[in-house]
Design an enzyme around this catalytic site. Sequence first.
Site, PDB file in Angstrom:
ATOM      1  N   GLY A  69       0.807  -1.209   0.000  1.00 33.04           N
ATOM      2  CA  GLY A  69       0.000   0.000   0.000  1.00 33.04           C
ATOM      3  C   GLY A  69       0.845   1.266   0.000  1.00 33.04           C
ATOM      4  N   THR A  70       1.860   1.294   0.842  1.00 33.59           N
ATOM      5  CA  THR A  70       2.665   2.518   0.976  1.00 33.59           C
ATOM      6  C   THR A  70       3.340   2.874  -0.348  1.00 33.59           C
ATOM      7  OG1 THR A  70       2.996   2.042   3.315  1.00 33.59           O
ATOM      8  CG2 THR A  70       4.572   3.544   2.284  1.00 33.59           C
ATOM      9  N   ASN A 148      -8.837   3.154   8.110  1.00 34.17           N
ATOM     10  CA  ASN A 148      -8.261   2.007   8.820  1.00 34.17           C
ATOM     11  C   ASN A 148      -8.574   2.012  10.315  1.00 34.17           C
ATOM     12  OD1 ASN A 148      -6.364   4.244   8.193  1.00 34.17           O
ATOM     13  ND2 ASN A 148      -5.101   3.272   9.742  1.00 34.17           N
ATOM     14  N   GLN A 176      -7.924  -0.679   2.810  1.00 35.13           N
ATOM     15  CA  GLN A 176      -8.837  -1.340   3.753  1.00 35.13           C
ATOM     16  C   GLN A 176     -10.162  -1.743   3.099  1.00 35.13           C
ATOM     17  OE1 GLN A 176      -8.223  -2.420   6.749  1.00 35.13           O
ATOM     18  NE2 GLN A 176      -6.309  -1.370   7.221  1.00 35.13           N
ATOM     19  N   SER A 196      -3.345  -3.535  -0.967  1.00 33.95           N
ATOM     20  CA  SER A 196      -2.247  -4.227  -0.286  1.00 33.95           C
ATOM     21  C   SER A 196      -2.712  -5.626   0.105  1.00 33.95           C
ATOM     22  CB  SER A 196      -1.863  -3.421   0.959  1.00 33.95           C
ATOM     23  OG  SER A 196      -0.843  -4.087   1.658  1.00 33.95           O
ATOM     24  N   ALA A 197      -1.919  -6.651  -0.248  1.00 31.88           N
ATOM     25  CA  ALA A 197      -2.366  -8.041  -0.073  1.00 31.88           C
ATOM     26  C   ALA A 197      -2.581  -8.430   1.382  1.00 31.88           C
ATOM     27  CB  ALA A 197      -1.329  -8.980  -0.703  1.00 31.88           C
ATOM     28  N   CYS A 322      -0.349   1.509  13.295  1.00 35.08           N
ATOM     29  CA  CYS A 322       0.794   2.328  12.902  1.00 35.08           C
ATOM     30  C   CYS A 322       1.019   3.437  13.909  1.00 35.08           C
ATOM     31  CB  CYS A 322       0.568   2.951  11.526  1.00 35.08           C
ATOM     32  SG  CYS A 322       0.281   1.719  10.284  1.00 35.08           S
TER      33      CYS A 322
HETATM   34  N1  PLP Z   1      -3.517   2.702   3.710  1.00 32.11           N
HETATM   35  C1  PLP Z   1      -4.310   2.205   4.682  1.00 32.11           C
HETATM   36  C2  PLP Z   1      -5.714   2.701   4.813  1.00 32.11           C
HETATM   37  C3  PLP Z   1      -3.812   1.216   5.540  1.00 32.11           C
HETATM   38  O1  PLP Z   1      -4.582   0.723   6.505  1.00 32.11           O
HETATM   39  C4  PLP Z   1      -2.467   0.776   5.363  1.00 32.11           C
HETATM   40  C5  PLP Z   1      -1.878  -0.242   6.289  1.00 32.11           C
HETATM   41  O2  PLP Z   1      -1.991  -0.130   7.495  1.00 32.11           O
HETATM   42  C6  PLP Z   1      -1.699   1.327   4.322  1.00 32.11           C
HETATM   43  C7  PLP Z   1      -2.259   2.292   3.538  1.00 32.11           C
HETATM   44  C8  PLP Z   1      -0.272   0.903   4.090  1.00 32.11           C
HETATM   45  O3  PLP Z   1      -0.221  -0.346   3.458  1.00 32.11           O
HETATM   46  P1  PLP Z   1       1.107  -1.266   3.550  1.00 32.11           P
HETATM   47  O4  PLP Z   1       1.134  -1.789   4.956  1.00 32.11           O
HETATM   48  O5  PLP Z   1       0.869  -2.358   2.551  1.00 32.11           O
HETATM   49  O6  PLP Z   1       2.249  -0.404   3.197  1.00 32.11           O
END
Ligand code: PLP
Length: 378
Positions: A69-70, A148, A176, A196-197, A322
Amino acid sequence: MIYLDNNATTPVDQRVREAMIPFLGEKFGNPSSAHAAGRAARAALEQARGQVASLLGASDESVVFTSGGTESINTAIRGALAAQPGKRHLVTSAVEHSATRNLCAQLEREGCEVTWLPVDAGGCIDLDAYRRSLRSDTALVTLVWANNETGVIFPIADMARMADERHIVFHTDAVQAAGKVPVDLSAVPAHLLSISAHKFHGPKGTGALFVRAGMGLPSILSGGAQENGRRAGTENVPGIVGLAAAAELAQAAMASEMPRVADLRDYFEAGLRERFPTVLFHGDPTHRLPNTSNFALPGMAAADLLAGLERLGVACSVGSACASGSPHASHVLRAMGISDGEAESSLRFSFSRTNTREEVAAALEALAAAAGRLGMGG
Ligand code: PLP
């Protein structure tokens, strides 16, 4: 352990693991190689692309594999800005995940102008305020589909349409939402979308960015021409195969499993109301993911409850995973006008298709016991 922290991450489905194993063993080829081993890896990659496209209602060519995701979010936002050098205004919200929030703050320091749309007490955005924020020099709108921390869902289809009508690039963080609620890009005119998987029973460190056909989006990484020049670096074939298997399973299970997950959440919340009459639930209950419950138990320190629950074998989270460990109250709850004191009494329970009613009943008992030990009713 009773695992009720599925918005942080989900357990990898056994079938996903099995799909991945050959690609950690005999099917080790590099998809860019011309020989048979490479061609086998390429075929797996392209099959995976189709499976992920199907989850999103998108064309195969629009799916770019990333490390999660990031990275998808960073690629979308930086890429959209790089593709439109004359435009330096961005629109986002006050309740984004740190991947978006910290990047937009960094872009502000780099000279961009960012409109941070506020939310109301239910965590929702006023659509008129959103419309007014869109300008001729807006390079990009980036908004989270489902939050999230609270599970609150934004009206992404309407918001994407408003941006699209003004020829403004629209990105949504669907990390999410994907796998929990329908994410159908044939009905939502978004230009960019991140998933994100590991949020839907796939492996960590793998994800995808949807890029609408015809959109030129530069790679933020310098290197090879993988992913049609949109993401440099040898593809994580085992991870991508896992992502695709997880996407297929989530899509197949959604119609039957998500109502069951919503029932678990509702059963949990009814149990909370019974045991803790002063409980306060966060987030608009009518626009919420089926799996997320975020609430305050006034007068209780969430960190102490979390520790008590951990001792009783229940895993949940304060605010977002996070943000936990950070001395600041959740920016999401703050943006909803929730006081620091109430935010510090707030817990997030997030369920998934792996959970059972028995687990939820046991978690309620554990919460009552943990609260009782801290001298609060329940
Ligand atoms: N965006 C949201 C809404 C999330 O909940 C998260 C993960 O906590 C991310 C982005 C980041 O994804 P990743 O953990 O795959 O980098």
